[in-house]
Design a protein around this motif. Structure first.
Motif, mmCIF file in Angstrom:
data_model
loop_
_atom_site.group_PDB
_atom_site.id
_atom_site.type_symbol
_atom_site.label_atom_id
_atom_site.label_comp_id
_atom_site.label_asym_id
_atom_site.label_seq_id
_atom_site.Cartn_x
_atom_site.Cartn_y
_atom_site.Cartn_z
ATOM 1 N N PRO A 10 0.815 -1.219 0.000
ATOM 2 C CA PRO A 10 0.000 0.000 0.000
ATOM 3 C C PRO A 10 0.856 1.281 0.000
ATOM 4 N N LEU A 11 0.179 2.387 -0.314
ATOM 5 C CA LEU A 11 0.837 3.686 -0.375
ATOM 6 C C LEU A 11 0.723 4.393 0.978
ATOM 7 N N PHE A 12 1.807 5.030 1.399
ATOM 8 C CA PHE A 12 1.819 5.811 2.639
ATOM 9 C C PHE A 12 2.232 7.248 2.344
ATOM 10 N N GLU A 13 1.645 8.186 3.078
ATOM 11 C CA GLU A 13 2.073 9.590 3.001
ATOM 12 C C GLU A 13 3.064 9.834 4.133
ATOM 13 N N VAL A 14 4.093 10.620 3.855
ATOM 14 C CA VAL A 14 5.162 10.847 4.831
ATOM 15 C C VAL A 14 5.193 12.302 5.260
ATOM 16 N N PHE A 15 5.303 12.502 6.584
ATOM 17 C CA PHE A 15 5.383 13.850 7.164
ATOM 18 C C PHE A 15 6.650 13.928 8.010
ATOM 19 N N VAL A 16 7.411 14.996 7.836
ATOM 20 C CA VAL A 16 8.679 15.130 8.565
ATOM 21 C C VAL A 16 8.691 16.425 9.366
ATOM 22 N N ARG A 17 9.123 16.335 10.635
ATOM 23 C CA ARG A 17 9.351 17.532 11.445
ATOM 24 C C ARG A 17 10.821 17.915 11.248
#
Lengths: 98, 308
Positions: A10-17
């Motif tokens: 599956p596809l995942f969205e990535v968020f970075v601090r």
């Protein structure tokens, strides 16, 4: 695209601090078998050069989004509520610190 | 305004098109083709230099080369991710590459014969890529532009490590200097071909310019690259293999000879020195990795079943 191709992961969205004190920001997406693998791939793919101190991954199909067609219903009303903005109010220049 | 007017208006205002916006089918198809071709180039581009990782002359050079090739993989993945926002499927794109139905940059069909090629690829090939890619950071398609910004930041490392490597070799023995010159002789013309055919033979350019997914013509970018490279070659102490290369004070640019466009056509149509090797390696990597992808998916499904 052709219907017979089923991507196995599956596809995942990535968020970075980027650093402490800032919000997590969306940086892109990736494919992974599960959340743990998505985190590892996100580290290798999006933070090879100190780009972040924290990562979130979210399954793309868990994201609910407003559509471009919803623009008016969602965003137009704020346009006629100018009194929500501080610049709406006229204050003489002579009044300090306001 | 109808959907098409909103699209045209967004482009005219130099704003970005985002994945869920309405767009003409031609725009979507062209973007998928452009992004996929770029992604494939990054992935295939790992091979020519990857061959030298085990033969790098020092641990320092090996670590640098490893990091660089890892970056190319990363660039490919950013781009596949951008293509997926248009409805393309990653597995399908890989299959199209392997079956020869989608292309990648012609430059990666040339062999790397010496370690100097690692330096020259960084300097000239990545230099040409930077010329091409910097304007693409302003592509009208948002996800592509954002991927390009990330890629351009990393390409700068690629170019500098290559140039530094060549400076080191030029400070070495006569044999090492000859190796660098030989490598420049082999890569210069293919690097010029990276910008594509001359403007009068580039049929899709006008539409791509209008959609702002292409910002400068092939010949403009090629000229920019030549102008950048000449002083760099002088500083390095190598000769660019073009007897027609001269400064033209009237134009304010260097004049240069004509690349062998027949060669470019041959290489693009599959008849370059390494085309079949590159695709064969990609096919094998895909097949060899299949069991890992299946095992990871099975593991994930099992764990999800236990948790539920």
């Amino acid at each position: 695209m052709s219907d017979d191709v089923k991507h196995e992961w599956p596809l995942f969205e990535v968020f970075v601090r980027a650093k402490r004190g800032l919000n997590h920001v969306h940086v892109g997406s990736l494919r992974a078998a599960d959340h743990q693998m998505a985190l590892h791939h996100a580290r290798d793919l999006y933070t090879r050069r100190n780009e972040g101190v924290s990562i979130w991954v979210v399954r793309s199909d868990d994201v609910a989004a407003s559509g471009p067609g919803d623009k008016d219903a969602f965003f137009a009303p704020s346009g006629d509520k100018m009194y929500r903005h501080p610049t709406y109010y006229a204050i003489p220049d002579s009044v300090p610190h306001i | 305004m109808n959907e098409e007017q909103v699209f045209t208006d967004t482009i005219a205002k130099d704003q970005r098109i985002e994945p869920r916006d309405w767009m003409p089918d031609g725009y979507r198809k062209t973007m998928i083709r452009q992004i996929a071709q770029h992604a494939h180039s990054e992935i295939i581009g790992m091979q020519p230099e990857g061959e030298w990782i085990t033969r790098a002359p020092s641990l320092r050079r090996k670590a640098i080369l490893l990091a660089k090739v890892q970056d190319e993989a990363g660039h490919g993945l950013y781009l596949y991710s951008a293509a997926e926002t248009l409805g393309a499927d990653r597995g399908d794109l890989t299959r199209r590459l392997i079956e020869g139905r989608q292309k990648y940059s012609s430059i990666f069909n040339y062999p790397t014969l010496s370690f100097a090629d690692v330096g020259v690829i960084g300097w000239l090939v990545d230099g040409a890529a930077i010329c091409n890619q910097v304007p693409l950071c302003r592509s009208s398609y948002g996800p592509y532009g954002r991927a390009m910004i990330r890629i351009c930041k990393e390409e700068s490392f690629h170019q500098r490590q290559g140039y530094e490597l060549l400076m080191t070799m030029m400070g070495g023995t006569p044999a090492q200097r000859e190796m660098v010159q030989d490598s420049v002789n082999r890569w210069w013309w293919p690097s010029l071909m990276m910008f594509g055919p001359p403007d009068d033979q580039s049929p899709n350019s006008a539409q791509s310019m209008a959609w702002k997914i292409k910002r400068h013509s092939n010949d403009e970018l090629r000229q920019r690259f030549v102008d950048m490279s000449v002083p760099q070659a002088e500083a390095l102490g190598v000769t660019l293999p073009d007897p027609e290369l001269t400064w033209n004070a009237d134009r304010g640019h260097y004049d240069f000879g004509t690349p062998d466009w027949d060669e470019l056509k041959r290489v693009i149509s599959g008849d370059g020195p390494c085309n079949s090797l590159r695709i064969e390696n990609r096919r094998r990597a895909d097949e060899d990795g299949a069991w890992v992808r299946e095992a990871a998916a099975a593991h994930a499904a099992k764990k999800a079943g236990v948790a539920a």
